[in-house]
Motif scaffolding. Structure first.
Motif, PDB file in Angstrom:
ATOM      1  N   ALA A 297       0.853  -1.183   0.000  1.00  0.00           N
ATOM      2  CA  ALA A 297       0.000   0.000   0.000  1.00  0.00           C
ATOM      3  C   ALA A 297       0.889   1.233   0.000  1.00  0.00           C
ATOM      4  O   ALA A 297       1.979   1.230   0.563  1.00  0.00           O
ATOM      5  N   GLY A 298       0.411   2.285  -0.656  1.00  0.00           N
ATOM      6  CA  GLY A 298       1.191   3.518  -0.720  1.00  0.00           C
ATOM      7  C   GLY A 298       0.295   4.734  -0.741  1.00  0.00           C
ATOM      8  O   GLY A 298      -0.856   4.678  -1.192  1.00  0.00           O
ATOM      9  N   LEU A 299       0.817   5.843  -0.247  1.00  0.00           N
ATOM     10  CA  LEU A 299       0.132   7.128  -0.238  1.00  0.00           C
ATOM     11  C   LEU A 299       1.084   8.129  -0.891  1.00  0.00           C
ATOM     12  O   LEU A 299       2.175   8.378  -0.366  1.00  0.00           O
ATOM     13  N   PHE A 300       0.686   8.688  -2.036  1.00  0.00           N
ATOM     14  CA  PHE A 300       1.580   9.510  -2.838  1.00  0.00           C
ATOM     15  C   PHE A 300       1.033  10.924  -3.023  1.00  0.00           C
ATOM     16  O   PHE A 300      -0.168  11.114  -3.198  1.00  0.00           O
ATOM     17  N   PHE A 301       1.946  11.892  -3.005  1.00  0.00           N
ATOM     18  CA  PHE A 301       1.601  13.299  -3.188  1.00  0.00           C
ATOM     19  C   PHE A 301       2.378  13.855  -4.379  1.00  0.00           C
ATOM     20  O   PHE A 301       3.529  13.472  -4.599  1.00  0.00           O
ATOM     21  N   PRO A 302       1.779  14.760  -5.164  1.00  0.00           N
ATOM     22  CA  PRO A 302       2.466  15.290  -6.336  1.00  0.00           C
ATOM     23  C   PRO A 302       3.616  16.224  -5.947  1.00  0.00           C
ATOM     24  O   PRO A 302       3.475  17.062  -5.068  1.00  0.00           O
ATOM     25  N   VAL A 303       4.768  16.042  -6.600  1.00  0.00           N
ATOM     26  CA  VAL A 303       5.913  16.928  -6.377  1.00  0.00           C
ATOM     27  C   VAL A 303       6.245  17.738  -7.634  1.00  0.00           C
ATOM     28  O   VAL A 303       6.882  18.774  -7.540  1.00  0.00           O
ATOM     29  N   VAL A 304       5.816  17.253  -8.808  1.00  0.00           N
ATOM     30  CA  VAL A 304       6.004  17.977 -10.070  1.00  0.00           C
ATOM     31  C   VAL A 304       4.713  17.892 -10.862  1.00  0.00           C
ATOM     32  O   VAL A 304       4.153  16.809 -11.025  1.00  0.00           O
ATOM     33  N   ARG A 305       4.246  19.045 -11.346  1.00  0.00           N
ATOM     34  CA  ARG A 305       3.071  19.094 -12.219  1.00  0.00           C
ATOM     35  C   ARG A 305       3.369  20.074 -13.343  1.00  0.00           C
ATOM     36  O   ARG A 305       3.524  21.266 -13.107  1.00  0.00           O
ATOM     37  N   GLU A 306       3.459  19.587 -14.556  1.00  0.00           N
ATOM     38  CA  GLU A 306       3.666  20.434 -15.719  1.00  0.00           C
ATOM     39  C   GLU A 306       2.675  20.018 -16.798  1.00  0.00           C
ATOM     40  O   GLU A 306       2.728  18.894 -17.284  1.00  0.00           O
ATOM     41  N   TYR A 307       1.767  20.918 -17.164  1.00  0.00           N
ATOM     42  CA  TYR A 307       0.747  20.620 -18.153  1.00  0.00           C
ATOM     43  C   TYR A 307       0.766  21.685 -19.241  1.00  0.00           C
ATOM     44  O   TYR A 307       1.058  22.844 -18.990  1.00  0.00           O
ATOM     45  N   ASP A 308       0.428  21.270 -20.455  1.00  0.00           N
ATOM     46  CA  ASP A 308       0.339  22.199 -21.572  1.00  0.00           C
ATOM     47  C   ASP A 308      -1.006  22.915 -21.602  1.00  0.00           C
ATOM     48  O   ASP A 308      -1.129  23.979 -22.204  1.00  0.00           O
ATOM     49  N   ILE A 309      -2.018  22.330 -20.989  1.00  0.00           N
ATOM     50  CA  ILE A 309      -3.366  22.897 -20.975  1.00  0.00           C
ATOM     51  C   ILE A 309      -3.922  22.787 -19.556  1.00  0.00           C
ATOM     52  O   ILE A 309      -3.399  22.023 -18.749  1.00  0.00           O
ATOM     53  N   PRO A 310      -4.981  23.527 -19.218  1.00  0.00           N
ATOM     54  CA  PRO A 310      -5.609  23.355 -17.903  1.00  0.00           C
ATOM     55  C   PRO A 310      -6.115  21.913 -17.750  1.00  0.00           C
ATOM     56  O   PRO A 310      -6.806  21.395 -18.617  1.00  0.00           O
ATOM     57  N   THR A 311      -5.730  21.285 -16.666  1.00  0.00           N
ATOM     58  CA  THR A 311      -6.029  19.869 -16.466  1.00  0.00           C
ATOM     59  C   THR A 311      -6.452  19.631 -15.026  1.00  0.00           C
ATOM     60  O   THR A 311      -5.853  20.180 -14.107  1.00  0.00           O
ATOM     61  N   ALA A 312      -7.472  18.818 -14.847  1.00  0.00           N
ATOM     62  CA  ALA A 312      -7.875  18.419 -13.496  1.00  0.00           C
ATOM     63  C   ALA A 312      -6.853  17.434 -12.947  1.00  0.00           C
ATOM     64  O   ALA A 312      -6.415  16.522 -13.646  1.00  0.00           O
ATOM     65  N   THR A 313      -6.438  17.631 -11.716  1.00  0.00           N
ATOM     66  CA  THR A 313      -5.456  16.739 -11.100  1.00  0.00           C
ATOM     67  C   THR A 313      -5.942  16.324  -9.719  1.00  0.00           C
ATOM     68  O   THR A 313      -6.863  16.911  -9.162  1.00  0.00           O
ATOM     69  N   ASP A 314      -5.273  15.322  -9.184  1.00  0.00           N
ATOM     70  CA  ASP A 314      -5.621  14.851  -7.843  1.00  0.00           C
ATOM     71  C   ASP A 314      -4.600  15.363  -6.835  1.00  0.00           C
ATOM     72  O   ASP A 314      -3.450  15.615  -7.164  1.00  0.00           O
ATOM     73  N   ASP A 315      -5.053  15.563  -5.596  1.00  0.00           N
ATOM     74  CA  ASP A 315      -4.185  16.067  -4.529  1.00  0.00           C
ATOM     75  C   ASP A 315      -3.340  14.975  -3.903  1.00  0.00           C
ATOM     76  O   ASP A 315      -2.314  15.255  -3.300  1.00  0.00           O
ATOM     77  N   MET A 316      -3.780  13.734  -4.017  1.00  0.00           N
ATOM     78  CA  MET A 316      -3.019  12.592  -3.518  1.00  0.00           C
ATOM     79  C   MET A 316      -3.516  11.337  -4.203  1.00  0.00           C
ATOM     80  O   MET A 316      -4.609  11.310  -4.770  1.00  0.00           O
ATOM     81  N   ARG A 317      -2.689  10.312  -4.161  1.00  0.00           N
ATOM     82  CA  ARG A 317      -3.054   9.012  -4.729  1.00  0.00           C
ATOM     83  C   ARG A 317      -2.860   7.932  -3.680  1.00  0.00           C
ATOM     84  O   ARG A 317      -1.894   7.952  -2.933  1.00  0.00           O
ATOM     85  N   VAL A 318      -3.771   6.989  -3.669  1.00  0.00           N
ATOM     86  CA  VAL A 318      -3.674   5.831  -2.783  1.00  0.00           C
ATOM     87  C   VAL A 318      -3.617   4.598  -3.678  1.00  0.00           C
ATOM     88  O   VAL A 318      -4.448   4.441  -4.574  1.00  0.00           O
ATOM     89  N   GLU A 319      -2.624   3.743  -3.460  1.00  0.00           N
ATOM     90  CA  GLU A 319      -2.489   2.518  -4.244  1.00  0.00           C
ATOM     91  C   GLU A 319      -2.422   1.315  -3.324  1.00  0.00           C
ATOM     92  O   GLU A 319      -1.793   1.367  -2.274  1.00  0.00           O
TER      93      GLU A 319
END
Length: 58
Positions: free
Chosen positions: A27-49
C-alpha cells in the motif's frame, strides 16, 4: 490533440510478505511533487495505491 503533461508523485509505501503463499501485499500514499501541463487539467491532490502480488517459480 495536444494534451500532454508530466506528473511526478512521491510518498511512503509499505509491503507485507506472506511467505506461506509466496505473495505480498503493498500500500502507498503519494503526493504530487512535479506538475507540468500544456493545458488546464484536473489533477488529484493525492493518490492511494493497493497492490497484491504473487511470485511464480518452477
Amino acid at each position: 490533440m495536444n494534451n500532454g503533461g508530466t506528473e511526478v508523485y512521491a510518498g511512503p509505501t509499505a509491503n507485507y510478505v506472506i511467505p506461506k503463499w509466496n505473495m505480498w501485499l503493498g500500500a502507498g500514499l503519494f503526493f504530487p511533487v512535479v506538475r507540468e501541463y500544456d493545458i488546464p487539467t484536473a489533477t488529484d491532490d493525492m493518490r492511494v495505491e493497493v497492490k497484491l502480488g504473487k511470485v511464480w517459480s518452477w
